[in-house]
Design a protein around this motif. Sequence first.
Motif, short mmCIF file in Angstrom:
data_model
loop_
_atom_site.label_atom_id
_atom_site.label_comp_id
_atom_site.label_asym_id
_atom_site.label_seq_id
_atom_site.Cartn_x
_atom_site.Cartn_y
_atom_site.Cartn_z
N THR A 1 3.51 33.11 27.90
CA THR A 1 4.69 33.97 28.03
C THR A 1 4.39 35.46 28.04
O THR A 1 5.28 36.25 28.37
N ILE B 1 9.82 36.61 30.66
CA ILE B 1 10.75 35.80 29.88
C ILE B 1 10.69 36.11 28.38
O ILE B 1 11.29 35.39 27.59
N HIS C 1 9.85 33.97 22.36
CA HIS C 1 9.27 32.62 22.33
C HIS C 1 8.40 32.41 21.09
O HIS C 1 8.38 31.31 20.53
N GLY D 1 17.73 39.69 32.17
CA GLY D 1 17.48 38.65 33.16
C GLY D 1 18.32 38.85 34.41
O GLY D 1 17.85 38.71 35.53
N PRO E 1 13.73 31.73 39.57
CA PRO E 1 13.58 30.68 38.55
C PRO E 1 13.45 31.23 37.14
O PRO E 1 13.95 30.64 36.18
N PHE E 2 12.79 32.39 37.00
CA PHE E 2 12.66 33.01 35.69
C PHE E 2 14.00 33.57 35.21
O PHE E 2 14.29 33.58 34.01
N ILE F 1 16.96 32.28 35.95
CA ILE F 1 17.74 31.11 35.51
C ILE F 1 17.27 30.66 34.12
O ILE F 1 18.08 30.36 33.24
N TYR F 2 15.96 30.63 33.93
CA TYR F 2 15.41 30.23 32.63
C TYR F 2 15.88 31.18 31.52
O TYR F 2 16.28 30.73 30.44
N ARG F 3 15.86 32.49 31.81
CA ARG F 3 16.31 33.47 30.81
C ARG F 3 17.78 33.26 30.46
O ARG F 3 18.17 33.35 29.30
N ILE G 1 19.54 30.50 30.63
CA ILE G 1 19.70 29.27 29.84
C ILE G 1 19.24 29.49 28.40
O ILE G 1 19.93 29.14 27.44
N LEU G 2 18.05 30.08 28.24
CA LEU G 2 17.51 30.31 26.90
C LEU G 2 18.39 31.27 26.11
O LEU G 2 18.69 31.05 24.93
#
Length: 265
Positions: free
Chosen positions: A16, A21, A26, A125, A248-249, A251-253, A255-256
């Motif tokens: 990471t 992200i 993390h 994000g 994609p990063f 979207i990940y951010r 969600i997290l």
Amino acid sequence: MDYFTAFWLALVQGITEFLPISSQAHLVLAGQWLGDVYQGLAFDVVLHAGSLVAVIAYFRHEIFTMLRDWFGTWLGKGATKDSKLGWWVIIGTIPAGVLGILFKDLAEGVLRGEVIMGLALIVFGLLLGLADWKGRGDRDEYSLGLRDVLIIGFAQALALIPGTSRSGITMTAALFLGLSRDAAARFSFLLSIPIIAAASLLLTFDLVREGTDIPWDTLLVGFVVAAVSTYACIHYFLAFIRRIGMQPFVIYRLILGGLLLWFFL
């Protein structure tokens, strides 16, 4: 700390550290998942050292050329694009370095909470997604000017807010300034070298002052895992964004960040 914990914390750091992200978010979450683990100053030092060794090893040719030409300017050999880039790395580090010293206690105290991390993951994000969608151009890192570097440098200082991601915010600023994805990532990685080196040095001074016993076996595991995983992450990240981009990063951010707000609000 046992070997299992050292391995997983170092792996999280390595994967990471240079992804947009937030490695800090993390590591906090991983520490809680592993049983509210605080790895200690010594382990912080080796994780930073592992990431530093990896980024230097990956960009060794670029760094050698920058240093050679930068020192050459002091010997009257004239400026080159690489010596100029060396100056930009130095100047771009100053805002985060100064503000980091001034607001260190704030960043490690009031701001270090899961809700703030969640909000930062989401807000920054979305900015990264917007920059990748609208701001991306075809400039390379050698086209940067002083104004560009100062904007990226002050953006880097925003990473004092946990959850922002140092690499994420610097790439965001670079993309808005018209750099290509590849160039934005490369300059962000080069800009990380003095910051990580300074952080490692400060942590080392703190460690010496504490005078605590050092568990060399788990530190070695952490260093090796962090260095290898960071090197691999840089390589595959650069290949990934050339083909697919940052979304994609983003979207990940989202969600997290949403999960953090769900659980801690």
